[in-house]
Design a protein around this motif. Structure first.
Motif, PDB file in Angstrom:
ATOM      1  N   ALA A  17      -1.752   5.073  -0.304  1.00 59.64           N
ATOM      2  CA  ALA A  17      -1.022   6.342  -0.279  1.00 59.64           C
ATOM      3  C   ALA A  17       0.478   6.093  -0.310  1.00 59.64           C
ATOM      4  CB  ALA A  17      -1.405   7.142   0.977  1.00 59.64           C
ATOM      5  N   PHE A  18       0.931   5.090   0.414  1.00 57.26           N
ATOM      6  CA  PHE A  18       2.353   4.738   0.405  1.00 57.26           C
ATOM      7  C   PHE A  18       2.787   4.301  -0.992  1.00 57.26           C
ATOM      8  CE2 PHE A  18       5.846   1.690   1.102  1.00 57.26           C
ATOM      9  CZ  PHE A  18       6.764   2.544   1.695  1.00 57.26           C
ATOM     10  N   GLY A  20       1.348   5.148  -3.841  1.00 58.88           N
ATOM     11  CA  GLY A  20       1.325   6.340  -4.683  1.00 58.88           C
ATOM     12  C   GLY A  20       2.549   7.204  -4.462  1.00 58.88           C
ATOM     13  N   LEU A  21       2.947   7.341  -3.211  1.00 63.74           N
ATOM     14  CA  LEU A  21       4.146   8.118  -2.895  1.00 63.74           C
ATOM     15  C   LEU A  21       5.385   7.469  -3.507  1.00 63.74           C
ATOM     16  CD1 LEU A  21       5.394  10.505  -1.405  1.00 63.74           C
ATOM     17  CD2 LEU A  21       5.594   9.025   0.608  1.00 63.74           C
ATOM     18  N   VAL A  24       5.425   8.308  -7.228  1.00 61.15           N
ATOM     19  CA  VAL A  24       5.870   9.686  -7.461  1.00 61.15           C
ATOM     20  C   VAL A  24       7.383   9.779  -7.296  1.00 61.15           C
ATOM     21  CG1 VAL A  24       5.798  12.044  -6.555  1.00 61.15           C
ATOM     22  CG2 VAL A  24       3.684  10.765  -6.855  1.00 61.15           C
ATOM     23  N   GLY A 126       1.076   8.013  -9.568  1.00 63.49           N
ATOM     24  CA  GLY A 126       1.310   8.018  -8.125  1.00 63.49           C
ATOM     25  C   GLY A 126       0.599   9.162  -7.439  1.00 63.49           C
ATOM     26  N   ALA A 127       0.592  10.329  -8.086  1.00 65.51           N
ATOM     27  CA  ALA A 127      -0.094  11.491  -7.503  1.00 65.51           C
ATOM     28  C   ALA A 127      -1.600  11.258  -7.430  1.00 65.51           C
ATOM     29  CB  ALA A 127       0.213  12.746  -8.317  1.00 65.51           C
ATOM     30  N   LEU A 130      -2.237   8.738  -4.639  1.00 67.89           N
ATOM     31  CA  LEU A 130      -2.005   9.395  -3.362  1.00 67.89           C
ATOM     32  C   LEU A 130      -3.168  10.321  -3.007  1.00 67.89           C
ATOM     33  CD1 LEU A 130       0.007   9.906  -1.045  1.00 67.89           C
ATOM     34  CD2 LEU A 130       1.050  11.673  -2.462  1.00 67.89           C
ATOM     35  N   ALA A 131      -3.620  11.129  -3.967  1.00 63.40           N
ATOM     36  CA  ALA A 131      -4.726  12.055  -3.706  1.00 63.40           C
ATOM     37  C   ALA A 131      -6.018  11.306  -3.385  1.00 63.40           C
ATOM     38  CB  ALA A 131      -4.928  12.973  -4.910  1.00 63.40           C
ATOM     39  N   SER A 133      -6.366   8.272  -2.166  1.00 61.66           N
ATOM     40  CA  SER A 133      -6.289   7.599  -0.868  1.00 61.66           C
ATOM     41  C   SER A 133      -6.395   8.602   0.275  1.00 61.66           C
ATOM     42  CB  SER A 133      -5.007   6.783  -0.757  1.00 61.66           C
ATOM     43  OG  SER A 133      -3.889   7.617  -0.890  1.00 61.66           O
ATOM     44  N   LEU A 134      -5.847   9.793   0.101  1.00 65.17           N
ATOM     45  CA  LEU A 134      -5.998  10.811   1.126  1.00 65.17           C
ATOM     46  C   LEU A 134      -7.449  11.272   1.237  1.00 65.17           C
ATOM     47  CD1 LEU A 134      -2.752  12.925   0.631  1.00 65.17           C
ATOM     48  CD2 LEU A 134      -3.260  11.274   2.436  1.00 65.17           C
TER      49      LEU A 134
END
Length: 143
Positions: A17-18, A20-21, A24, A126-127, A130-131, A133-134
């Protein structure tokens, strides 16, 4: 799944997630930088020059140099921020329009060759990371 495996998955999902962030944010920063230079930069013509020592039969074309004069009369010569493509080559002696940042004339955007695809790919990739991994974190922490 036991508690140790869940903890490892949650940590890995957090690291993803980090990442991916960061992807972004890098894409958004790149898009904002291009837009800012286009909006507030100075538009000048530039001369395309091939870098010294270039061999004509090289398999790939190196990025050419762009030479331009700033508003205050300084002659700048920088490496072109975009590589030439077969459809739109940048040959020795060509002229292009570019926008440069008056505060830092090395920051340029070549008009018509912005190539914002990389920034958009960073944002989209990245989005997605992130999605996912969340989602993995939520799925692993459910009772």
């Amino acid at each position: 799944m036991d508690g140790g495996a869940v903890a490892v998955l949650v940590v890995l999902a957090g690291v993803a997630a980090f990442g991916g962030l960061l992807g972004v944010l890098a894409g958004v920063h790149g898009l904002r930088q291009v837009r800012r230079v286009q909006r507030t930069g100075v538009c000048v013509p530039a001369l395309v020059k091939q870098p010294p020592g270039r061999i004509t039969d090289e398999p790939h074309r190196p990025r050419p140099l762009l030479q331009f004069v700033t508003e205050d009369g300084r002659v700048m010569e920088i490496v072109c921020p975009v590589a030439p493509v077969r459809r739109r080559p940048l040959d020795d002696g060509d002229r292009v329009l570019l926008h440069y940042d008056p505060a830092d004339p090395r920051t340029v955007v070549v008009e018509g060759r912005e190539r914002l695809g990389l920034e958009r790919a960073f944002i989209a990739g990245g989005a997605v990371v992130l999605a996912l991994s969340l989602l993995l974190t939520v799925a692993c922490t459910r009772p």
